[in-house]
Design an enzyme around this catalytic site. Structure first.
Site, PDB file in Angstrom:
ATOM      1  CE  LYS A   1      25.570  37.124  51.915  1.00 43.41           C
ATOM      2  NZ  LYS A   1      26.090  35.693  51.728  1.00 43.41           N
TER       3      LYS A   1
ATOM      4  CE1 TYR B   1      24.308  35.043  46.601  1.00 44.72           C
ATOM      5  CE2 TYR B   1      22.057  35.143  47.708  1.00 44.72           C
ATOM      6  CZ  TYR B   1      23.430  35.337  47.745  1.00 44.72           C
ATOM      7  OH  TYR B   1      24.175  36.060  48.760  1.00 44.72           O
TER       8      TYR B   1
ATOM      9  CG  PHE C   1      24.998  26.284  49.492  1.00 45.02           C
ATOM     10  CD1 PHE C   1      24.879  27.567  48.910  1.00 45.02           C
ATOM     11  CD2 PHE C   1      26.262  25.639  48.702  1.00 45.02           C
ATOM     12  CE1 PHE C   1      25.665  28.122  47.860  1.00 45.02           C
ATOM     13  CE2 PHE C   1      27.186  26.035  47.773  1.00 45.02           C
ATOM     14  CZ  PHE C   1      26.635  27.357  47.537  1.00 45.02           C
TER      15      PHE C   1
ATOM     16  NE  ARG D   1      34.347  38.237  45.865  1.00 40.63           N
ATOM     17  CZ  ARG D   1      33.420  37.155  46.199  1.00 40.63           C
ATOM     18  NH1 ARG D   1      32.268  37.431  46.131  1.00 40.63           N
ATOM     19  NH2 ARG D   1      34.041  36.003  45.768  1.00 40.63           N
TER      20      ARG D   1
ATOM     21  CB  THR E   1      32.723  32.147  50.582  1.00 38.78           C
ATOM     22  OG1 THR E   1      33.168  32.888  49.429  1.00 38.78           O
ATOM     23  CG2 THR E   1      31.430  31.829  50.563  1.00 38.78           C
TER      24      THR E   1
ATOM     25  NE  ARG F   1      31.577  37.028  53.742  1.00 37.32           N
ATOM     26  CZ  ARG F   1      31.612  36.841  52.342  1.00 37.32           C
ATOM     27  NH1 ARG F   1      32.563  36.476  51.715  1.00 37.32           N
ATOM     28  NH2 ARG F   1      30.620  37.072  51.845  1.00 37.32           N
TER      29      ARG F   1
ATOM     30  CG  ASN G   1      28.595  34.609  54.144  1.00 43.66           C
ATOM     31  OD1 ASN G   1      27.550  35.003  54.080  1.00 43.66           O
ATOM     32  ND2 ASN G   1      29.440  34.090  53.201  1.00 43.66           N
TER      33      ASN G   1
ATOM     34  CG  HIS H   1      26.590  39.596  47.836  1.00 39.66           C
ATOM     35  ND1 HIS H   1      27.207  38.732  47.012  1.00 39.66           N
ATOM     36  CD2 HIS H   1      26.348  40.705  46.904  1.00 39.66           C
ATOM     37  CE1 HIS H   1      27.137  38.971  45.680  1.00 39.66           C
ATOM     38  NE2 HIS H   1      26.882  40.215  45.694  1.00 39.66           N
TER      39      HIS H   1
ATOM     40  CD  GLU I   1      26.113  40.639  42.351  1.00 37.68           C
ATOM     41  OE1 GLU I   1      26.763  41.375  42.859  1.00 37.68           O
ATOM     42  OE2 GLU I   1      26.327  39.418  42.207  1.00 37.68           O
TER      43      GLU I   1
HETATM   44  P1  RTP Z   1      28.508  36.068  48.445  1.00 31.78           P
HETATM   45  O1  RTP Z   1      27.779  35.997  46.958  1.00 31.78           O
HETATM   46  O2  RTP Z   1      27.250  35.893  49.366  1.00 31.78           O
HETATM   47  O3  RTP Z   1      29.207  37.309  48.270  1.00 31.78           O
HETATM   48  O4  RTP Z   1      29.096  35.137  48.565  1.00 31.78           O
HETATM   49  P2  RTP Z   1      30.538  34.309  47.887  1.00 31.78           P
HETATM   50  O5  RTP Z   1      30.420  34.916  46.273  1.00 31.78           O
HETATM   51  O6  RTP Z   1      31.732  34.514  48.651  1.00 31.78           O
HETATM   52  O7  RTP Z   1      30.007  32.647  47.806  1.00 31.78           O
HETATM   53  P3  RTP Z   1      29.266  31.896  46.713  1.00 31.78           P
HETATM   54  O8  RTP Z   1      29.939  30.765  46.664  1.00 31.78           O
HETATM   55  O9  RTP Z   1      28.616  33.126  45.637  1.00 31.78           O
HETATM   56  O10 RTP Z   1      27.983  31.691  47.780  1.00 31.78           O
HETATM   57  C1  RTP Z   1      27.095  32.588  48.035  1.00 31.78           C
HETATM   58  C2  RTP Z   1      26.561  32.456  49.539  1.00 31.78           C
HETATM   59  O11 RTP Z   1      26.068  30.974  49.774  1.00 31.78           O
HETATM   60  C3  RTP Z   1      26.261  30.614  51.056  1.00 31.78           C
HETATM   61  N1  RTP Z   1      27.157  29.500  50.877  1.00 31.78           N
HETATM   62  N2  RTP Z   1      26.874  28.594  51.748  1.00 31.78           N
HETATM   63  N3  RTP Z   1      26.758  26.051  53.035  1.00 31.78           N
HETATM   64  C4  RTP Z   1      27.714  26.160  52.083  1.00 31.78           C
HETATM   65  O12 RTP Z   1      28.479  25.409  51.847  1.00 31.78           O
HETATM   66  C5  RTP Z   1      27.634  27.638  51.440  1.00 31.78           C
HETATM   67  N4  RTP Z   1      28.388  27.896  50.411  1.00 31.78           N
HETATM   68  C6  RTP Z   1      28.034  29.249  50.123  1.00 31.78           C
HETATM   69  C7  RTP Z   1      27.185  31.897  51.752  1.00 31.78           C
HETATM   70  O13 RTP Z   1      26.314  32.717  52.117  1.00 31.78           O
HETATM   71  C8  RTP Z   1      27.711  32.804  50.513  1.00 31.78           C
HETATM   72  O14 RTP Z   1      28.167  33.989  50.870  1.00 31.78           O
END
Ligand code: RTP
Length: 151
Positions: free
Chosen positions: A12, A52, A60, A88, A94, A105, A115, A118, A129
């Site tokens: 990122k 996304y 968020f 992962r 996350t 991370r 973070n 991805h 993707e």
């Molecule tokens: P990623 O897609 O980036 O690998 O992350 P992930 O699956 O672990 O988590 P996901 O729930 O898909 O969330 C995507 C990205 O959104 C941001 N986020 N911010 N502020 C918050 O509560 C929050 N929750 C998620 C993070 O950058 C997360 O990686």
């Protein structure tokens, strides 16, 4: 489980700005994964909204799109045994505060909204993707190391 499973991994904007590109790539290389696509791109907000799409409506979401569009990202495809789940695990949780030390991370960041990387969360999302970020396709090649990494 296939030795040619693929995952989409993205460094990122904060990971790029902080100079962590080499370290993150090194971890995947050292684990035995094969790099089959990579580029540095400045994504548009529209492209990130597609990436996304599942998170549209989350509180968020607007901040996430702004953060992800704030600078170039490194888009990559890594291939190898259990690439999605192990990828992962290598990234960590996350929320970096819940990421084990030793994960990317867990070693390099602190805040969920910064973070640094991805990774696809399933084989199906990896396929989607990879098509979204590499419509031109990936590179097919044989690595001499493969017989030393897989039975
Ligand atoms: P990623 O897609 O980036 O690998 O992350 P992930 O699956 O672990 O988590 P996901 O729930 O898909 O969330 C995507 C990205 O959104 C941001 N986020 N911010 N502020 C918050 O509560 C929050 N929750 C998620 C993070 O950058 C997360 O990686």
């Amino acid at each position: 489980m296939s030795t040619t499973e693929r995952t989409y991994i993205m460094i990122k904007p904060d990971g790029v700005q902080r100079g962590l590109v080499g370290k993150i790539i090194q971890r995947f290389e050292e684990r035995g994964y094969k790099l089959i696509a990579m580029k540095l791109v400045q994504p548009t907000e529209q492209h990130l909204e597609n990436h996304y799409a599942d998170l549209k409506g989350k509180p968020f979401f607007p901040g996430l799109i702004k953060y992800m569009a704030s600078g170039p990202v490194v888009a990559m495809v890594w291939q190898g045994l259990d690439a999605v789940k192990t990828g992962r695990a290598m990234l960590g949780a996350t929320n970096p505060l819940q990421s084990p030390v030793g994960s990317i991370r867990g070693d390099f960041c602190l805040a969920v909204g910064r973070n640094i990387c991805h990774g696809s969360d399933s084989v199906e999302s990896a396929e989607k993707e990879i098509k979204l970020w590499f419509p031109e396709g990936v590179v097919q090649y044989t690595s001499a190391l493969e017989s030393w990494i897989f039975e």
